[in-house]
Design a protein around this motif. Sequence first.
Motif, PDB file in Angstrom:
ATOM      1  N   GLN A  32       0.832  -1.198   0.000  1.00 43.53           N
ATOM      2  CA  GLN A  32       0.000   0.000   0.000  1.00 43.53           C
ATOM      3  C   GLN A  32       0.872   1.255   0.000  1.00 43.53           C
ATOM      4  N   SER A  33       1.907   1.253   0.823  1.00 42.21           N
ATOM      5  CA  SER A  33       2.841   2.381   0.830  1.00 42.21           C
ATOM      6  C   SER A  33       3.542   2.506  -0.512  1.00 42.21           C
ATOM      7  N   ALA A  34       3.917   1.360  -1.081  1.00 42.16           N
ATOM      8  CA  ALA A  34       4.612   1.374  -2.371  1.00 42.16           C
ATOM      9  C   ALA A  34       3.745   1.987  -3.465  1.00 42.16           C
ATOM     10  N   GLU A  35       2.424   1.822  -3.366  1.00 39.51           N
ATOM     11  CA  GLU A  35       1.547   2.421  -4.370  1.00 39.51           C
ATOM     12  C   GLU A  35       1.572   3.942  -4.296  1.00 39.51           C
ATOM     13  N   PHE A  36       1.628   4.497  -3.094  1.00 43.43           N
ATOM     14  CA  PHE A  36       1.740   5.948  -2.958  1.00 43.43           C
ATOM     15  C   PHE A  36       3.043   6.447  -3.581  1.00 43.43           C
ATOM     16  N   VAL A  37       4.129   5.737  -3.321  1.00 44.71           N
ATOM     17  CA  VAL A  37       5.424   6.135  -3.872  1.00 44.71           C
ATOM     18  C   VAL A  37       5.404   6.047  -5.389  1.00 44.71           C
ATOM     19  N   ALA A  38       4.830   4.967  -5.929  1.00 50.11           N
ATOM     20  CA  ALA A  38       4.749   4.812  -7.382  1.00 50.11           C
ATOM     21  C   ALA A  38       3.884   5.905  -7.999  1.00 50.11           C
ATOM     22  N   LEU A  39       2.808   6.261  -7.313  1.00 51.16           N
ATOM     23  CA  LEU A  39       1.945   7.342  -7.810  1.00 51.16           C
ATOM     24  C   LEU A  39       2.721   8.651  -7.876  1.00 51.16           C
ATOM     25  N   ALA A  40       3.459   8.974  -6.816  1.00 49.49           N
ATOM     26  CA  ALA A  40       4.238  10.209  -6.800  1.00 49.49           C
ATOM     27  C   ALA A  40       5.296  10.210  -7.894  1.00 49.49           C
ATOM     28  N   ASP A  41       5.935   9.067  -8.116  1.00 49.21           N
ATOM     29  CA  ASP A  41       6.937   8.968  -9.182  1.00 49.21           C
ATOM     30  C   ASP A  41       6.299   9.214 -10.548  1.00 49.21           C
ATOM     31  N   MET A  42       5.131   8.636 -10.756  1.00 48.74           N
ATOM     32  CA  MET A  42       4.438   8.814 -12.034  1.00 48.74           C
ATOM     33  C   MET A  42       4.045  10.277 -12.234  1.00 48.74           C
ATOM     34  N   LEU A  43       3.541  10.912 -11.183  1.00 45.23           N
ATOM     35  CA  LEU A  43       3.123  12.307 -11.290  1.00 45.23           C
ATOM     36  C   LEU A  43       4.313  13.240 -11.515  1.00 45.23           C
ATOM     37  N   ALA A  44       5.472  12.864 -10.997  1.00 48.26           N
ATOM     38  CA  ALA A  44       6.667  13.673 -11.228  1.00 48.26           C
ATOM     39  C   ALA A  44       7.070  13.661 -12.694  1.00 48.26           C
ATOM     40  N   ARG A  45       6.745  12.573 -13.385  1.00 53.32           N
ATOM     41  CA  ARG A  45       7.116  12.456 -14.795  1.00 53.32           C
ATOM     42  C   ARG A  45       6.045  12.995 -15.736  1.00 53.32           C
ATOM     43  N   ASP A  46       4.789  12.915 -15.320  1.00 52.94           N
ATOM     44  CA  ASP A  46       3.684  13.276 -16.203  1.00 52.94           C
ATOM     45  C   ASP A  46       3.244  14.712 -15.925  1.00 52.94           C
ATOM     46  N   ARG A  47       3.733  15.626 -16.716  1.00 57.16           N
ATOM     47  CA  ARG A  47       3.427  17.038 -16.500  1.00 57.16           C
ATOM     48  C   ARG A  47       2.036  17.417 -16.966  1.00 57.16           C
ATOM     49  N   THR A  48       1.328  16.488 -17.605  1.00 59.77           N
ATOM     50  CA  THR A  48      -0.021  16.810 -18.063  1.00 59.77           C
ATOM     51  C   THR A  48      -1.058  16.682 -16.948  1.00 59.77           C
ATOM     52  N   VAL A  49      -0.691  16.075 -15.819  1.00 59.51           N
ATOM     53  CA  VAL A  49      -1.570  16.058 -14.650  1.00 59.51           C
ATOM     54  C   VAL A  49      -1.280  17.318 -13.846  1.00 59.51           C
ATOM     55  N   ARG A  50      -2.283  18.167 -13.672  1.00 63.39           N
ATOM     56  CA  ARG A  50      -2.064  19.457 -13.020  1.00 63.39           C
ATOM     57  C   ARG A  50      -2.660  19.531 -11.620  1.00 63.39           C
ATOM     58  N   ALA A  51      -3.509  18.564 -11.252  1.00 65.25           N
ATOM     59  CA  ALA A  51      -4.083  18.557  -9.907  1.00 65.25           C
ATOM     60  C   ALA A  51      -4.590  17.159  -9.591  1.00 65.25           C
ATOM     61  N   VAL A  52      -4.558  16.824  -8.291  1.00 65.82           N
ATOM     62  CA  VAL A  52      -4.970  15.499  -7.829  1.00 65.82           C
ATOM     63  C   VAL A  52      -5.962  15.670  -6.683  1.00 65.82           C
ATOM     64  N   VAL A  53      -7.015  14.846  -6.686  1.00 63.02           N
ATOM     65  CA  VAL A  53      -7.940  14.739  -5.555  1.00 63.02           C
ATOM     66  C   VAL A  53      -7.694  13.392  -4.891  1.00 63.02           C
ATOM     67  N   LEU A  54      -7.518  13.396  -3.568  1.00 59.81           N
ATOM     68  CA  LEU A  54      -7.317  12.162  -2.801  1.00 59.81           C
ATOM     69  C   LEU A  54      -8.493  11.978  -1.849  1.00 59.81           C
ATOM     70  N   VAL A 104       2.835  18.331  -7.748  1.00 58.35           N
ATOM     71  CA  VAL A 104       1.463  18.489  -8.237  1.00 58.35           C
ATOM     72  C   VAL A 104       0.553  18.825  -7.048  1.00 58.35           C
ATOM     73  N   PRO A 105      -0.272  19.867  -7.142  1.00 59.04           N
ATOM     74  CA  PRO A 105      -1.183  20.188  -6.037  1.00 59.04           C
ATOM     75  C   PRO A 105      -2.154  19.049  -5.759  1.00 59.04           C
ATOM     76  N   VAL A 106      -2.389  18.774  -4.466  1.00 54.41           N
ATOM     77  CA  VAL A 106      -3.261  17.681  -4.043  1.00 54.41           C
ATOM     78  C   VAL A 106      -4.335  18.216  -3.102  1.00 54.41           C
ATOM     79  N   ILE A 107      -5.582  17.874  -3.394  1.00 57.53           N
ATOM     80  CA  ILE A 107      -6.709  18.244  -2.547  1.00 57.53           C
ATOM     81  C   ILE A 107      -7.204  16.991  -1.845  1.00 57.53           C
ATOM     82  N   ALA A 108      -7.240  17.007  -0.520  1.00 61.46           N
ATOM     83  CA  ALA A 108      -7.795  15.896   0.242  1.00 61.46           C
ATOM     84  C   ALA A 108      -9.283  16.133   0.444  1.00 61.46           C
TER      85      ALA A 108
END
Length: 266
Positions: A32-54, A104-108
């Motif tokens: 579960q922790s690894a999924e958060f890390v993988a998500l952050a890594d993906m978002l660091a590479r994909d500049r087309t994602v401009r905002a995330v809702v969690l 990437v900005p994140v809204i909880a």
Amino acid sequence: MTPFLNIAREGAVMTVTMDRPQDRNAITEPEQSAEFVALADMLARDRTVRAVVLTGAGKSFCAGGNVKSMREKTGLFAGSPFDQRNHYRTTVQTIGRAMWELEVPVIAAINGHAIGLGFDISLMCDIRIMAEGAVVAESYVKLGIIPGGGGAWLLPRVVGTARASQMTLTGDAVDAATALEYGIVSEVLAAENLLPRAQGIAAAIAANPGHATRMAKRLMREGMDQKLPTHLEVAAAYQALSHHTADHAEAIDAFLDKRAPAFRDR
């Protein structure tokens, strides 16, 4: 094992849902922790994602650690004290590092209970909004443990030392109205309006050039530990980079031409 994080995307906005409603979205397994890390890594590479809702599936945002696993000494809670120290450093603490470094900005969207680590994860986000019936708690001491995932560093920066001390040392839950008063959240909404509002905020962020929102977020995060002269030097460098982007030129042209801009993340 099915993924813990359910990811959906609409345009430049990504919605990420912690999806173990039967366990109140508790975090126990290293995957579960690894999924958060993988998500952050993906978002660091994909500049087309401009905002995330969690947010969380079901009635909880995230209930933190699984108390049954604590009693049974399984998962993250197995082994000697040295094993457990290493488990924390290589699992749940990686969530804090990854989320803190994420530009990437994140809204909880706190839809229900955000307890312990779950509350800390919400504190790692840039904006928090909350359903009327939800509660948050820095509740570790009630289980005879301490904030192990970054909450003792994050919470005082959000609410100040006095309120952070009260929440941390009592472990008592805080309802939505109190969370709004404390400044933990910026808005409290009816449950049915929570996710649409979070996605609306994300869309408003995503309407701006991605380089500008990412660097503005970085400036705010780095500024928490900088003296003003250092902060201004970094701001000058970021501003110079911004002035030389195609999206800045497009924003200026659109403003002067009185039309909607068309940003291309460059």
